[in-house]
Design a protein around this motif. Sequence first.
Motif, PDB file in Angstrom:
ATOM      1  N   SER A  49      36.098  36.337  45.431  1.00 18.54           N
ATOM      2  CA  SER A  49      36.824  37.534  45.011  1.00 18.54           C
ATOM      3  C   SER A  49      36.429  37.850  43.579  1.00 18.54           C
ATOM      4  O   SER A  49      35.970  36.971  42.845  1.00 18.54           O
ATOM      5  CB  SER A  49      38.347  37.320  45.096  1.00 18.54           C
ATOM      6  OG  SER A  49      38.787  36.452  44.068  1.00 18.54           O
ATOM      7  N   ASP A  50      36.603  39.109  43.190  1.00 13.66           N
ATOM      8  CA  ASP A  50      36.295  39.507  41.821  1.00 13.66           C
ATOM      9  C   ASP A  50      37.098  38.680  40.823  1.00 13.66           C
ATOM     10  O   ASP A  50      36.571  38.259  39.792  1.00 13.66           O
ATOM     11  CB  ASP A  50      36.588  40.997  41.615  1.00 13.66           C
ATOM     12  CG  ASP A  50      35.613  41.891  42.359  1.00 13.66           C
ATOM     13  OD1 ASP A  50      34.518  41.420  42.732  1.00 13.66           O
ATOM     14  OD2 ASP A  50      35.957  43.070  42.577  1.00 13.66           O
ATOM     15  N   GLU A  51      38.365  38.449  41.137  1.00 13.86           N
ATOM     16  CA  GLU A  51      39.236  37.691  40.237  1.00 13.86           C
ATOM     17  C   GLU A  51      38.721  36.262  40.039  1.00 13.86           C
ATOM     18  O   GLU A  51      38.698  35.749  38.919  1.00 13.86           O
ATOM     19  CB  GLU A  51      40.653  37.663  40.808  1.00 13.86           C
ATOM     20  CG  GLU A  51      41.654  36.909  39.960  1.00 13.86           C
ATOM     21  CD  GLU A  51      43.029  36.897  40.606  1.00 13.86           C
ATOM     22  OE1 GLU A  51      43.583  35.789  40.745  1.00 13.86           O
ATOM     23  OE2 GLU A  51      43.530  37.975  40.978  1.00 13.86           O
ATOM     24  N   ARG A  52      38.295  35.644  41.105  1.00 15.47           N
ATOM     25  CA  ARG A  52      37.785  34.281  41.023  1.00 15.47           C
ATOM     26  C   ARG A  52      36.460  34.217  40.261  1.00 15.47           C
ATOM     27  O   ARG A  52      36.238  33.319  39.448  1.00 15.47           O
ATOM     28  CB  ARG A  52      37.630  33.696  42.431  1.00 15.47           C
ATOM     29  CG  ARG A  52      38.963  33.453  43.105  1.00 15.47           C
ATOM     30  CD  ARG A  52      38.809  33.024  44.532  1.00 15.47           C
ATOM     31  NE  ARG A  52      40.116  32.763  45.123  1.00 15.47           N
ATOM     32  CZ  ARG A  52      40.296  32.316  46.337  1.00 15.47           C
ATOM     33  NH1 ARG A  52      39.251  32.088  47.129  1.00 15.47           N
ATOM     34  NH2 ARG A  52      41.520  32.099  46.803  1.00 15.47           N
ATOM     35  N   CYS A  54      35.457  36.300  37.965  1.00 11.88           N
ATOM     36  CA  CYS A  54      35.788  36.531  36.549  1.00 11.88           C
ATOM     37  C   CYS A  54      36.382  35.294  35.904  1.00 11.88           C
ATOM     38  O   CYS A  54      36.074  34.982  34.744  1.00 11.88           O
ATOM     39  CB  CYS A  54      36.734  37.716  36.410  1.00 11.88           C
ATOM     40  SG  CYS A  54      35.945  39.301  36.710  1.00 11.88           S
ATOM     41  N   ALA A  55      37.220  34.570  36.627  1.00 13.12           N
ATOM     42  CA  ALA A  55      37.832  33.359  36.079  1.00 13.12           C
ATOM     43  C   ALA A  55      36.768  32.310  35.753  1.00 13.12           C
ATOM     44  O   ALA A  55      36.808  31.679  34.685  1.00 13.12           O
ATOM     45  CB  ALA A  55      38.858  32.797  37.055  1.00 13.12           C
ATOM     46  N   CYS A 113      39.518  24.759  37.713  1.00 16.14           N
ATOM     47  CA  CYS A 113      39.838  26.186  37.839  1.00 16.14           C
ATOM     48  C   CYS A 113      39.882  26.611  39.306  1.00 16.14           C
ATOM     49  O   CYS A 113      40.736  27.401  39.707  1.00 16.14           O
ATOM     50  CB  CYS A 113      38.809  27.006  37.075  1.00 16.14           C
ATOM     51  SG  CYS A 113      38.988  28.787  37.200  1.00 16.14           S
ATOM     52  N   SER A 114      38.978  26.063  40.104  1.00  8.30           N
ATOM     53  CA  SER A 114      38.828  26.529  41.489  1.00  8.30           C
ATOM     54  C   SER A 114      39.449  25.603  42.522  1.00  8.30           C
ATOM     55  O   SER A 114      39.465  25.937  43.706  1.00  8.30           O
ATOM     56  CB  SER A 114      37.342  26.702  41.808  1.00  8.30           C
ATOM     57  OG  SER A 114      36.655  25.465  41.697  1.00  8.30           O
ATOM     58  N   TRP A 117      41.852  26.950  45.173  1.00  8.63           N
ATOM     59  CA  TRP A 117      41.390  27.971  46.111  1.00  8.63           C
ATOM     60  C   TRP A 117      41.161  27.314  47.471  1.00  8.63           C
ATOM     61  O   TRP A 117      40.410  26.347  47.579  1.00  8.63           O
ATOM     62  CB  TRP A 117      40.114  28.626  45.610  1.00  8.63           C
ATOM     63  CG  TRP A 117      40.250  29.278  44.262  1.00  8.63           C
ATOM     64  CD1 TRP A 117      41.409  29.678  43.646  1.00  8.63           C
ATOM     65  CD2 TRP A 117      39.199  29.582  43.354  1.00  8.63           C
ATOM     66  NE1 TRP A 117      41.126  30.218  42.420  1.00  8.63           N
ATOM     67  CE2 TRP A 117      39.789  30.175  42.205  1.00  8.63           C
ATOM     68  CE3 TRP A 117      37.826  29.423  43.380  1.00  8.63           C
ATOM     69  CZ2 TRP A 117      39.039  30.601  41.115  1.00  8.63           C
ATOM     70  CZ3 TRP A 117      37.075  29.843  42.297  1.00  8.63           C
ATOM     71  CH2 TRP A 117      37.684  30.438  41.184  1.00  8.63           C
ATOM     72  N   ARG A 131      26.927  36.257  43.310  1.00  6.85           N
ATOM     73  CA  ARG A 131      27.986  36.742  42.431  1.00  6.85           C
ATOM     74  C   ARG A 131      27.985  36.063  41.058  1.00  6.85           C
ATOM     75  O   ARG A 131      28.385  36.660  40.074  1.00  6.85           O
ATOM     76  CB  ARG A 131      29.354  36.563  43.097  1.00  6.85           C
ATOM     77  CG  ARG A 131      29.548  37.410  44.356  1.00  6.85           C
ATOM     78  CD  ARG A 131      29.644  38.906  44.084  1.00  6.85           C
ATOM     79  NE  ARG A 131      30.756  39.270  43.237  1.00  6.85           N
ATOM     80  CZ  ARG A 131      31.995  39.499  43.647  1.00  6.85           C
ATOM     81  NH1 ARG A 131      32.273  39.423  44.935  1.00  6.85           N
ATOM     82  NH2 ARG A 131      32.926  39.817  42.789  1.00  6.85           N
TER      83      ARG A 131
END
Length: 160
Positions: A49-52, A54-55, A113-114, A117, A131
């Motif tokens: 996802s874009d949010e992930r 970016c994080a 961070c991930s 998920w 990405r």
Amino acid sequence: MHTDLWNYALALYARPGVEAACLQLQEDGADVCLLLCASWLQARRARVSDERVCALLALAEPWRIEVVQPLRTLRQQWRMAAQGDAALALLREQLKGLELQAERTLLERLQACSQQWPAGSDETADDWLVRLAPDLCRDHGALDQLRAAASALQDAEDGD
């Protein structure tokens, strides 16, 4: 499958052609730690996802710029001089160890961070490597080589 990013990265990096591909991508501006993380997330089938994205980028960029890159630059600057100076060669090896530890720390932070998920998503339409790679590297043969090695690693771990 390797459950932690560090051991996954070591296993992938040891595959034939991966070191050379990573060095080429690094020369072209890619953050190899991010690409190794991308391969790990792809293997875990974590949804993109874009949010992930970016994080992960927000976490990696400052560490790469402020910690990893200065160590790498100094190590590279000392390459020639260290060939004729044993004391400098020893310092250069110590610097190489610090650079590796900085990369390991970044991989640990990317994993933290991930980690929450969910794995096992059936959504395969997006590619973590594309990405997280800079634009210049997205159509690079070295990125394809990294992807193929990650796939072969996954197949080996799955017993195929």
